[in-house]
Design a protein around this motif. Structure first.
Motif, short mmCIF file in Angstrom:
data_model
loop_
_atom_site.label_atom_id
_atom_site.label_comp_id
_atom_site.label_asym_id
_atom_site.label_seq_id
_atom_site.Cartn_x
_atom_site.Cartn_y
_atom_site.Cartn_z
N ARG A 1 0.86 -1.18 0.00
CA ARG A 1 0.00 0.00 0.00
C ARG A 1 0.90 1.23 0.00
N LYS A 2 0.50 2.26 -0.69
CA LYS A 2 1.27 3.50 -0.70
C LYS A 2 1.43 4.00 0.73
N GLY A 3 2.66 4.43 1.07
CA GLY A 3 2.94 4.91 2.42
C GLY A 3 3.41 3.83 3.37
N SER A 4 3.50 2.59 2.91
CA SER A 4 3.95 1.49 3.76
C SER A 4 5.42 1.67 4.13
N SER A 5 5.78 1.12 5.28
CA SER A 5 7.18 1.16 5.72
C SER A 5 8.01 0.07 5.07
N ILE A 6 7.37 -0.83 4.34
CA ILE A 6 8.09 -1.91 3.65
C ILE A 6 8.81 -1.33 2.45
N THR A 7 10.09 -1.56 2.38
CA THR A 7 10.89 -1.01 1.28
C THR A 7 11.58 -2.08 0.45
N GLY A 8 11.46 -3.33 0.87
CA GLY A 8 12.09 -4.40 0.12
C GLY A 8 12.02 -5.72 0.86
N LEU A 9 12.63 -6.72 0.27
CA LEU A 9 12.60 -8.06 0.83
C LEU A 9 13.15 -8.10 2.25
N ARG A 10 14.19 -7.31 2.52
CA ARG A 10 14.84 -7.35 3.84
C ARG A 10 14.01 -6.71 4.94
N THR A 11 12.93 -6.04 4.59
CA THR A 11 12.11 -5.36 5.61
C THR A 11 10.80 -6.09 5.87
N LEU A 12 10.72 -7.36 5.49
CA LEU A 12 9.47 -8.11 5.65
C LEU A 12 9.35 -8.82 6.99
N ALA A 13 10.39 -8.80 7.81
CA ALA A 13 10.33 -9.49 9.11
C ALA A 13 9.16 -8.96 9.93
N GLY A 14 8.31 -9.88 10.37
CA GLY A 14 7.16 -9.52 11.18
C GLY A 14 6.00 -8.94 10.40
N LYS A 15 6.14 -8.80 9.10
CA LYS A 15 5.08 -8.24 8.26
C LYS A 15 4.21 -9.36 7.68
N LYS A 16 2.92 -9.08 7.56
CA LYS A 16 1.98 -10.05 7.00
C LYS A 16 2.01 -9.93 5.47
N VAL A 17 2.50 -10.98 4.83
CA VAL A 17 2.66 -10.98 3.38
C VAL A 17 1.80 -12.08 2.77
N CYS A 18 0.94 -11.71 1.86
CA CYS A 18 0.02 -12.68 1.25
C CYS A 18 0.60 -13.27 -0.02
N VAL A 19 0.45 -14.58 -0.17
CA VAL A 19 0.84 -15.30 -1.39
C VAL A 19 -0.19 -16.41 -1.62
N PRO A 20 -0.42 -16.80 -2.86
CA PRO A 20 -1.30 -17.94 -3.12
C PRO A 20 -0.66 -19.24 -2.63
N ALA A 21 -1.45 -20.07 -2.02
CA ALA A 21 -0.94 -21.34 -1.49
C ALA A 21 -0.51 -22.27 -2.62
N GLY A 22 0.55 -23.03 -2.36
CA GLY A 22 1.01 -24.03 -3.30
C GLY A 22 1.73 -23.50 -4.52
N THR A 23 2.27 -22.29 -4.42
CA THR A 23 2.96 -21.68 -5.55
C THR A 23 4.45 -21.55 -5.26
N SER A 24 5.23 -21.32 -6.31
CA SER A 24 6.64 -21.06 -6.11
C SER A 24 6.84 -19.75 -5.36
N SER A 25 5.89 -18.82 -5.48
CA SER A 25 5.98 -17.56 -4.72
C SER A 25 5.96 -17.83 -3.22
N GLU A 26 5.13 -18.78 -2.80
CA GLU A 26 5.09 -19.14 -1.38
C GLU A 26 6.43 -19.75 -0.95
N ASP A 27 6.93 -20.69 -1.75
CA ASP A 27 8.20 -21.33 -1.42
C ASP A 27 9.33 -20.31 -1.33
N ASN A 28 9.38 -19.40 -2.31
CA ASN A 28 10.45 -18.39 -2.33
C ASN A 28 10.35 -17.45 -1.13
N LEU A 29 9.14 -17.05 -0.79
CA LEU A 29 8.96 -16.14 0.34
C LEU A 29 9.42 -16.78 1.64
N ARG A 30 9.04 -18.03 1.85
CA ARG A 30 9.44 -18.72 3.09
C ARG A 30 10.95 -18.90 3.15
#
Length: 323
Positions: free
Chosen positions: A180-209
């Motif tokens: 969302r515009k104005g979010s404090s998330i600036t990249g992959l390294r700032t996702l700790a503790g953040k709720k990130v949505c991905v479709p289940a059973g996808t490579s996106s889920e595997d990569n995120l984890r």
């Protein structure tokens, strides 16, 4: 306005779900194809593909078969006899495969690929049955022969090659993050503790984890459901292929894709049942022709260039797979 966007997105998700339910007729089982030839006359290597060769597919026929020259017993002949091509697709991935609310038709870059394959097998006026599936269903519908092909932002991986087959790469995507515009998330390294949505059973889920192990993973059936979660505050970000995220951002003026280099490579291939290597070779011939006659570029320019930028090139195919 924000409530309207949420409602529209939820409606699209519901329509997609209804479309899935309506496509319940089982296709006529196709015969198992003969093993792929070990030499295509194309001058490419024929050594069995190793696990590092996820992009390596079966070489196309030196002379592309036509509806009048399909070999008896081939997968293409069986599809022609049935009278329609059955394809697993998305109906809510804007720009790739989504239902046009004005016409009711599913359209997008992936759908153009489906239609090109259908025309090559069935000729002009080709009939296509589009089966709406989730990302998690792609492998299952191929293994169970519920569809002939899957064209649904399907990334080629060594692990997936164990269960299904792929065409040569037809588009090269990469995983990014939408916020969302104005979010404090600036990249992959700032996702700790953040709720990130991905479709289940996808490579996106595997990569995120794997790449952001401290992120709080929120699972959904589709990226459209992730957008609803983001709009309702149930997620703080969405992760997925840049193509998919571009479509989400185009639907929500308060969403933006972070301007950082993609942190994965996502090579899209047409998914095909593993026991139909002849269809793989045929599809590779169709993709080859789309590159020669400009159809691939025309489709990219129509659907993806306005958001992702122009000048994209069709990936160079890699052939030589023999098993």
């Amino acid at each position: 306005m924000r409530r309207l966007l949420v409602g529209m997105t939820a409606t699209l998700a519901m329509v997609a779900a209804l479309a899935t339910a309506s496509c319940s007729v089982e296709p006529t089982p196709l015969p198992k194809a003969a093993p792929a030839a070990t030499s295509s006359g194309s001058g490419t290597s024929t050594a069995p593909a190793a696990c590092s060769d996820a992009l390596q597919s079966y070489a196309p026929y030196s002379t592309q078969p036509t509806p009048d020259t399909f070999a008896a017993g081939s997968t293409m002949a069986a599809i022609k006899k049935r009278g329609r091509l059955i394809a697993g697709v998305s109906a809510d991935t804007y720009l790739l495969g989504s239902r046009n609310p004005l016409t009711g038709r599913i359209e997008g870059f992936d759908i153009d690929i489906v239609n090109a394959i259908a025309r090559a097998i069935l000729g002009k006026g080709a009939r296509v049955e589009l089966r709406v599936i989730t990302a998690a269903q792609r492998q299952t519908v191929l293994q169970d022969h519920q569809v002939d092909i899957v064209v649904r932002a399907y990334s080629m991986t060594c692990d997936r090659w164990k269960s299904v087959a792929f065409s040569a790469e037809y588009y090269h995507a990469g995983q990014k993050i939408l916020i969302r515009k104005g979010s404090s998330i600036t990249g992959l390294r700032t996702l700790a503790g953040k709720k990130v949505c991905v479709p289940a059973g996808t490579s996106s889920e595997d990569n995120l984890r794997r790449l952001a192990p401290k992120a709080v993973v929120v699972l959904a059936a589709t990226h459209t459901e992730c957008l609803v979660d983001l709009q309702q505050g149930k997620a703080e970000a969405i992760s997925g292929d840049d193509t998919v995220l571009a479509g989400l951002a185009a639907q929500d003026p308060y969403a933006v894709v972070l301007d950082e280099k993609a942190f994965t490579d996502e090579p899209y291939g047409v998914g095909i049942p593993k026991d139909h290597p002849d269809l793989v070779r045929f599809v590779n011939g169709v993709l080859r022709e789309m590159g020669k006659d400009g159809a691939w570029t025309a489709s990219y320019d129509r659907w993806l260039a306005p958001t992702l930028g122009g000048g994209a090139k069709q990936p160079t195919p890699q052939y030589g797979r023999a098993s």
